[in-house]
Design a protein around this motif. Structure first.
Motif, PDB file in Angstrom:
ATOM      1  N   LYS A 140     -31.270  76.931 -14.396  1.00 44.66           N
ATOM      2  CA  LYS A 140     -32.362  77.981 -14.178  1.00 44.66           C
ATOM      3  C   LYS A 140     -33.856  77.249 -14.239  1.00 44.66           C
ATOM      4  O   LYS A 140     -34.446  77.339 -13.344  1.00 44.66           O
ATOM      5  N   LYS A 141     -33.887  76.502 -15.375  1.00 42.24           N
ATOM      6  CA  LYS A 141     -35.328  75.831 -15.607  1.00 42.24           C
ATOM      7  C   LYS A 141     -35.378  74.828 -14.472  1.00 42.24           C
ATOM      8  O   LYS A 141     -36.512  74.580 -14.056  1.00 42.24           O
ATOM      9  N   LYS A 142     -34.136  74.263 -14.079  1.00 44.95           N
ATOM     10  CA  LYS A 142     -34.678  73.116 -13.069  1.00 44.95           C
ATOM     11  C   LYS A 142     -34.597  73.451 -11.647  1.00 44.95           C
ATOM     12  O   LYS A 142     -34.743  72.772 -10.666  1.00 44.95           O
ATOM     13  N   GLU A 143     -34.405  74.917 -11.409  1.00 45.17           N
ATOM     14  CA  GLU A 143     -34.542  75.340 -10.036  1.00 45.17           C
ATOM     15  C   GLU A 143     -35.853  74.963  -9.656  1.00 45.17           C
ATOM     16  O   GLU A 143     -36.913  75.129 -10.348  1.00 45.17           O
ATOM     17  N   ASN A 144     -35.929  74.882  -8.498  1.00 44.45           N
ATOM     18  CA  ASN A 144     -37.306  74.656  -7.658  1.00 44.45           C
ATOM     19  C   ASN A 144     -38.175  75.801  -7.470  1.00 44.45           C
ATOM     20  O   ASN A 144     -37.841  76.993  -6.907  1.00 44.45           O
ATOM     21  N   PRO A 145     -39.346  76.091  -8.089  1.00 46.18           N
ATOM     22  CA  PRO A 145     -40.146  77.442  -8.183  1.00 46.18           C
ATOM     23  C   PRO A 145     -40.494  77.677  -6.745  1.00 46.18           C
ATOM     24  O   PRO A 145     -40.623  78.896  -6.240  1.00 46.18           O
ATOM     25  N   LYS A 146     -40.926  76.717  -5.856  1.00 41.72           N
ATOM     26  CA  LYS A 146     -41.328  76.969  -4.488  1.00 41.72           C
ATOM     27  C   LYS A 146     -40.120  77.714  -3.740  1.00 41.72           C
ATOM     28  O   LYS A 146     -40.338  78.487  -2.917  1.00 41.72           O
ATOM     29  N   VAL A 147     -38.894  77.019  -3.887  1.00 41.82           N
ATOM     30  CA  VAL A 147     -37.819  77.676  -3.301  1.00 41.82           C
ATOM     31  C   VAL A 147     -37.542  79.266  -3.631  1.00 41.82           C
ATOM     32  O   VAL A 147     -37.353  79.980  -2.885  1.00 41.82           O
ATOM     33  N   SER A 148     -37.536  79.530  -4.852  1.00 41.27           N
ATOM     34  CA  SER A 148     -37.451  80.978  -5.407  1.00 41.27           C
ATOM     35  C   SER A 148     -38.593  81.744  -5.000  1.00 41.27           C
ATOM     36  O   SER A 148     -38.326  82.882  -4.545  1.00 41.27           O
ATOM     37  N   LEU A 149     -39.978  81.185  -4.835  1.00 38.89           N
ATOM     38  CA  LEU A 149     -40.810  82.202  -4.341  1.00 38.89           C
ATOM     39  C   LEU A 149     -40.627  82.512  -2.686  1.00 38.89           C
ATOM     40  O   LEU A 149     -40.756  83.710  -2.248  1.00 38.89           O
ATOM     41  N   ALA A 150     -40.059  81.303  -1.936  1.00 38.59           N
ATOM     42  CA  ALA A 150     -40.052  81.683  -0.523  1.00 38.59           C
ATOM     43  C   ALA A 150     -38.631  82.477  -0.284  1.00 38.59           C
ATOM     44  O   ALA A 150     -39.045  83.344   0.547  1.00 38.59           O
ATOM     45  N   VAL A 151     -37.792  82.426  -1.132  1.00 37.08           N
ATOM     46  CA  VAL A 151     -36.780  83.178  -1.209  1.00 37.08           C
ATOM     47  C   VAL A 151     -37.072  84.784  -1.511  1.00 37.08           C
ATOM     48  O   VAL A 151     -36.621  85.768  -0.432  1.00 37.08           O
ATOM     49  N   GLY A 152     -37.842  84.631  -2.359  1.00 37.89           N
ATOM     50  CA  GLY A 152     -38.344  86.046  -2.717  1.00 37.89           C
ATOM     51  C   GLY A 152     -39.248  86.966  -1.512  1.00 37.89           C
ATOM     52  O   GLY A 152     -39.211  88.043  -1.422  1.00 37.89           O
ATOM     53  N   VAL A 153     -40.124  86.059  -0.893  1.00 39.62           N
ATOM     54  CA  VAL A 153     -41.102  86.438   0.146  1.00 39.62           C
ATOM     55  C   VAL A 153     -40.006  86.895   1.180  1.00 39.62           C
ATOM     56  O   VAL A 153     -40.359  88.206   1.869  1.00 39.62           O
ATOM     57  N   ILE A 154     -39.116  86.179   1.721  1.00 46.21           N
ATOM     58  CA  ILE A 154     -38.325  86.388   2.814  1.00 46.21           C
ATOM     59  C   ILE A 154     -37.648  87.612   2.731  1.00 46.21           C
ATOM     60  O   ILE A 154     -37.511  88.771   3.330  1.00 46.21           O
ATOM     61  N   THR A 155     -37.061  87.847   1.338  1.00 48.36           N
ATOM     62  CA  THR A 155     -36.193  89.183   1.032  1.00 48.36           C
ATOM     63  C   THR A 155     -37.288  90.302   1.213  1.00 48.36           C
ATOM     64  O   THR A 155     -36.937  91.418   1.762  1.00 48.36           O
ATOM     65  N   ALA A 156     -38.413  90.258   0.629  1.00 47.26           N
ATOM     66  CA  ALA A 156     -39.494  91.348   0.573  1.00 47.26           C
ATOM     67  C   ALA A 156     -39.775  91.888   2.257  1.00 47.26           C
ATOM     68  O   ALA A 156     -39.916  92.890   2.483  1.00 47.26           O
ATOM     69  N   VAL A 157     -39.879  90.831   2.971  1.00 51.71           N
ATOM     70  CA  VAL A 157     -40.310  90.900   4.510  1.00 51.71           C
ATOM     71  C   VAL A 157     -39.092  91.679   4.995  1.00 51.71           C
ATOM     72  O   VAL A 157     -39.203  92.626   5.784  1.00 51.71           O
ATOM     73  N   LEU A 158     -37.927  91.316   4.959  1.00 50.67           N
ATOM     74  CA  LEU A 158     -36.664  91.963   5.410  1.00 50.67           C
ATOM     75  C   LEU A 158     -36.607  93.563   4.889  1.00 50.67           C
ATOM     76  O   LEU A 158     -36.129  94.303   5.606  1.00 50.67           O
ATOM     77  N   VAL A 159     -36.971  93.437   3.611  1.00 47.52           N
ATOM     78  CA  VAL A 159     -36.680  95.025   3.291  1.00 47.52           C
ATOM     79  C   VAL A 159     -37.782  96.058   3.749  1.00 47.52           C
ATOM     80  O   VAL A 159     -37.446  97.095   4.270  1.00 47.52           O
ATOM     81  N   ILE A 160     -39.114  95.246   3.807  1.00 47.06           N
ATOM     82  CA  ILE A 160     -40.216  96.081   4.591  1.00 47.06           C
ATOM     83  C   ILE A 160     -39.818  96.336   5.975  1.00 47.06           C
ATOM     84  O   ILE A 160     -39.980  97.604   6.700  1.00 47.06           O
ATOM     85  N   GLY A 161     -39.099  95.441   6.687  1.00 44.20           N
ATOM     86  CA  GLY A 161     -38.813  95.583   8.197  1.00 44.20           C
ATOM     87  C   GLY A 161     -37.820  96.585   8.258  1.00 44.20           C
ATOM     88  O   GLY A 161     -37.956  97.449   9.199  1.00 44.20           O
ATOM     89  N   VAL A 162     -36.775  96.576   7.596  1.00 39.58           N
ATOM     90  CA  VAL A 162     -35.747  97.499   7.335  1.00 39.58           C
ATOM     91  C   VAL A 162     -36.221  99.086   7.260  1.00 39.58           C
ATOM     92  O   VAL A 162     -36.010  99.914   7.924  1.00 39.58           O
TER      93      VAL A 162
END
Length: 260
Positions: free
Chosen positions: A58-80
């Motif tokens: 988990k520490k070695k995961e790319n923080p930028k990828v995690s942030l992008a995944v979180g933003v996309i997920t939030a946008v999809l939820v708002i759209g629905v």
């Protein structure tokens, strides 16, 4: 319970473990620190190792990828959520069209009350409308000429034959009040090519007592007829009686005048 310090992350861990549960790094050999000398991982130690490897991943995961995944997920939820809200609203009321907007605008403008001014048009009641209608009727009866448009008559075309001893033929058009087409001898008539001549009388002479006098600018040598018809002593031909004239008409008139 004996504890040791992890040489990498400096965390205090159980001395019986071979790997640090915090960072997953290998700990000093058991023989060098006492405790487990068998060199095999116990079940507890295996669980700590697994947790350490998971935490390290988990520490070695790319923080930028995690942030992008979180933003996309939030946008999809708002759209629905937005889609569900719009769908729920659309089922309860029809979507307004352009025509509905125009009708609504017209209704709103018709309901507006004009500001008070001298030139403003104030809606009248039924009784006031009847009064206005009666007043307009009285005005029409008193001034019938103002309530009726003056009729416009079309042009009247007259035709005449030119006597052989006339070099040309003019027509002088006049009325009782001396409204005329031109000064004497009037205007020259147009040849039609068949021995007749024509002239269009303006509609300005409509509804007037109009008279015609035919004449020539000069007579040929040996002329038998007069220089004009009717003669100067008589009124012209009445347009209300006829609009076509022949040489025979002129000769008959001349003979009648000669026998008097």
């Amino acid at each position: 319970m004996q504890q040791i310090v992890c040489p990498k992350c400096k965390a205090r861990v159980d001395a019986s473990l071979n790997f640090c549960p915090g960072c997953g790094s290998a700990l000093p050999l058991p023989n060098s620190r006492g405790g487990n000398s068998g060199g095999k991982l116990t079940q507890v130690n295996q669980q700590h190792v697994a947790n350490a490897i998971l935490n390290e991943g988990k520490k070695k995961e790319n923080p930028k990828v995690s942030l992008a995944v979180g933003v996309i997920t939030a946008v999809l939820v708002i759209g629905v959520i937005a889609y569900l809200i719009i769908s729920a609203g659309g089922s309860s009321s029809a979507t307004p069209t352009v025509a509905d907007s125009i009708n609504a605008s017209n209704v709103e403008s018709s309901n507006q009350v004009p500001e008070s001014s001298d030139s403003a048009i104030v809606p009248t009641t039924e009784s006031s409308q009847e009064s206005t209608s009666e007043n307009s009727t009285e005005v029409s009866e008193e001034n019938p000429e103002e309530s009726m448009a003056e009729p416009v008559a079309s042009e009247v075309v007259i035709t005449a034959e030119k006597p052989d001893d006339w070099s040309d033929i003019y027509v002088y058009v006049y009325t009782d009040d001396m409204f005329k087409n031109a000064n004497w001898p009037g205007e020259i008539m147009t040849a039609n090519g068949d021995g007749t001549y024509s002239y269009a009388i303006s509609s300005s002479f409509a509804d007037k007592n109009t008279f015609l006098v035919f004449s020539t600018s000069q007579l040929n040598k040996g002329a038998k007829l007069s220089k004009q018809f009717p003669y100067m002593s008589d009124n012209g031909y009445s347009l209300s009686e006829k609009n076509t004239f022949t040489v025979s008409d002129f000769e008959t008139y001349a003979n009648e005048k000669a026998n008097k």
